[in-house]
Design a protein around this motif. Sequence first.
Motif, mmCIF file in Angstrom:
data_model
loop_
_atom_site.group_PDB
_atom_site.id
_atom_site.type_symbol
_atom_site.label_atom_id
_atom_site.label_comp_id
_atom_site.label_asym_id
_atom_site.label_seq_id
_atom_site.Cartn_x
_atom_site.Cartn_y
_atom_site.Cartn_z
ATOM 1 N N SER A 80 -7.271 14.077 -7.824
ATOM 2 C CA SER A 80 -8.633 13.564 -8.033
ATOM 3 C C SER A 80 -8.929 12.275 -7.272
ATOM 4 C CB SER A 80 -8.869 13.312 -9.527
ATOM 5 O OG SER A 80 -7.926 12.384 -10.028
ATOM 6 N N ASN A 81 -7.886 11.596 -6.742
ATOM 7 C CA ASN A 81 -8.115 10.288 -6.122
ATOM 8 C C ASN A 81 -7.796 10.215 -4.631
ATOM 9 O OD1 ASN A 81 -8.712 7.995 -8.315
ATOM 10 N ND2 ASN A 81 -7.341 9.518 -9.216
ATOM 11 N N LEU A 82 -7.016 11.140 -4.108
ATOM 12 C CA LEU A 82 -6.622 11.038 -2.709
ATOM 13 C C LEU A 82 -7.469 11.938 -1.830
ATOM 14 C CD1 LEU A 82 -2.734 10.900 -2.990
ATOM 15 C CD2 LEU A 82 -4.426 9.085 -3.224
ATOM 16 N N LYS B 51 0.838 -1.191 0.000
ATOM 17 C CA LYS B 51 0.000 0.000 0.000
ATOM 18 C C LYS B 51 0.873 1.241 0.000
ATOM 19 C CE LYS B 51 -3.999 2.047 2.244
ATOM 20 N NZ LYS B 51 -4.965 1.946 3.349
ATOM 21 N N LEU B 52 0.794 2.008 -1.062
ATOM 22 C CA LEU B 52 1.571 3.234 -1.159
ATOM 23 C C LEU B 52 0.777 4.423 -0.645
ATOM 24 C CD1 LEU B 52 3.199 2.720 -4.642
ATOM 25 C CD2 LEU B 52 3.997 1.968 -2.426
ATOM 26 N N THR B 53 -0.448 4.516 -1.077
ATOM 27 C CA THR B 53 -1.382 5.480 -0.510
ATOM 28 C C THR B 53 -2.671 4.703 -0.301
ATOM 29 O OG1 THR B 53 -2.342 6.178 -2.622
ATOM 30 C CG2 THR B 53 -0.329 7.302 -1.914
ATOM 31 N N ARG B 54 -3.672 5.345 0.190
ATOM 32 C CA ARG B 54 -4.900 4.610 0.493
ATOM 33 C C ARG B 54 -5.578 4.058 -0.765
ATOM 34 N NH1 ARG B 54 -5.015 9.060 4.017
ATOM 35 N NH2 ARG B 54 -4.702 8.438 6.179
ATOM 36 N N LYS B 55 -5.212 4.609 -1.934
ATOM 37 C CA LYS B 55 -5.852 4.140 -3.165
ATOM 38 C C LYS B 55 -4.821 3.747 -4.226
ATOM 39 C CE LYS B 55 -10.135 6.785 -2.633
ATOM 40 N NZ LYS B 55 -11.058 7.755 -3.283
ATOM 41 N N HIS B 56 -3.635 3.416 -3.801
ATOM 42 C CA HIS B 56 -2.578 3.112 -4.766
ATOM 43 C C HIS B 56 -1.877 1.831 -4.335
ATOM 44 C CE1 HIS B 56 0.983 4.776 -7.355
ATOM 45 N NE2 HIS B 56 0.750 3.499 -7.571
ATOM 46 N N ILE B 57 -2.143 0.756 -5.046
ATOM 47 C CA ILE B 57 -1.489 -0.523 -4.783
ATOM 48 C C ILE B 57 -0.436 -0.751 -5.855
ATOM 49 C CG2 ILE B 57 -1.804 -3.006 -4.487
ATOM 50 C CD1 ILE B 57 -3.110 -1.342 -2.318
ATOM 51 N N PHE B 58 0.792 -0.921 -5.421
ATOM 52 C CA PHE B 58 1.890 -1.091 -6.365
ATOM 53 C C PHE B 58 1.894 -2.511 -6.912
ATOM 54 C CE2 PHE B 58 6.482 -0.930 -7.557
ATOM 55 C CZ PHE B 58 6.450 0.265 -8.241
ATOM 56 N N THR B 59 2.340 -2.682 -8.142
ATOM 57 C CA THR B 59 2.480 -4.014 -8.725
ATOM 58 C C THR B 59 3.922 -4.196 -9.178
ATOM 59 O OG1 THR B 59 1.954 -3.332 -10.985
ATOM 60 C CG2 THR B 59 0.122 -3.958 -9.586
ATOM 61 N N LEU C 48 3.405 14.128 -15.127
ATOM 62 C CA LEU C 48 2.370 15.162 -15.114
ATOM 63 C C LEU C 48 0.999 14.578 -14.778
ATOM 64 C CD1 LEU C 48 1.620 18.121 -15.626
ATOM 65 C CD2 LEU C 48 1.342 17.542 -18.053
ATOM 66 N N LEU C 49 0.684 13.427 -15.376
ATOM 67 C CA LEU C 49 -0.626 12.818 -15.131
ATOM 68 C C LEU C 49 -0.775 12.361 -13.688
ATOM 69 C CD1 LEU C 49 -1.130 10.707 -18.391
ATOM 70 C CD2 LEU C 49 -2.358 12.788 -17.711
ATOM 71 N N TYR C 50 0.347 11.969 -13.050
ATOM 72 C CA TYR C 50 0.236 11.527 -11.661
ATOM 73 C C TYR C 50 -0.130 12.683 -10.736
ATOM 74 C CZ TYR C 50 0.973 9.233 -7.245
ATOM 75 O OH TYR C 50 0.774 8.715 -5.990
ATOM 76 N N GLU C 51 0.340 13.868 -11.051
ATOM 77 C CA GLU C 51 -0.065 15.033 -10.258
ATOM 78 C C GLU C 51 -1.594 15.184 -10.294
ATOM 79 O OE1 GLU C 51 2.054 18.686 -10.913
ATOM 80 O OE2 GLU C 51 3.799 17.632 -11.717
#
Length: 422
Positions: free
Chosen positions: A400-402, A308-316, A392-395
Amino acid sequence: MMDPDMAREVQTKVILHWNYRGFKELPEELRIEGEHVKEVYLKWNVLDKLPQWLGVLRSLTNLYLYGNMLESLPKEIEELHSLVILDVSENHLSSLPENICKLHYLSVLIATNNKLSSLPKDIQKLTSLQTLHLAGNSLQILPESLCQCQSLEDLCLDRNNLLCLPSQIVYLPRLNSLSVSGNQLIYLPALPFTTEIHLNFNENPCLNYLPFPLGCQITSRNGSNADHWYLNCFGCFLRSLSDSTYLKNTILHVPPSSMWQNEAMQLVMPYELNHVYMPGSAQVPSLYEMTLRTVYTSLYHHIPQNIKLTRKHIFTTFRKLKFEWERYQIFPSSIAEQLRRGPVTICFHPNCQAPIFKYAVVWVVPVNNLTRSGQEISVLTVVYFCSQNCSLLYEKYELSNLNESEVLLSQSRTEWKYVQTL
């Protein structure tokens, strides 16, 4: 002339406890009567060599030679076909013989506190090896073949002179314990491990940053999250390299800040990653890089990792599949070798996660870490993207997601510049 009492002991036992006997050489009684013996304990004797007849001990499974004066192991050790455990700690060994790799049943190899400066290049042939303890030696580099020891579970490399670990070590499918304390590490692998590993890296004073996904994996074991870490990192993040001129790696210069003791920090990138750029740079991946990425993603596929990297980001990460060399002989050898070794890391954007070989856009992000003493320190982390577009898109993805309570990496990142690059 044989000692009758010793001959009787060898004849009637399968386990010989010969510790602290003052032996300067192995008794002849063992050669003549010991073909059935399974275990021999020879700790704290004064053996300076092993006999050429060692191979007659065909039933031997356990051999303990801790605390002797051995400077080398004989080539005849390859004849111990049943050997499962070999302990040669506290000797004077400067190398292990290549033919030790013929011991296909060897499961435990302990060679702590010797003078080893290298490992056998074919160590991957030890297909049963589960435990490898090499603390207290003089190793500066590990062979990539070690990353092919598919049965390896416990690897201890404390108190050596290692500068880095081979990137493929993260793919070892059974590795659950890796200890590299007391080395000279300047960076750790840029990918998380494919196992739920216990990683110990204390006392590496020049290790002054962590790859963000790996840091999250380490801290996820104790309930920490991406906003606040709890790393057991005593003796790390203390200083930059005093002399980096001998390195060919790309090095990033991070200006002084009160968050890291008002000192400028030099972050050494993985050796393979030699095209590193700031967000907003006009540089794009080379055709070579794009070729590697395209072919590699056709060979391998992603599997989700519970990191778990952030509450909505699971690394693969990538699952390594069998590399069918014959199918890719059309490629130049340099590309084929890169494909075999795999990527240095993958893109951090959750909707991309493309493999990264030599080109990356890099964010440097401080993360709060709570030490065992309760002191809060700032640890520098590095986030990799495959392109300026993904950066840029990750910013936008974060916005919008966190949740509002979550720390945005894009707003926490700090500036950096090159010190050297190739």
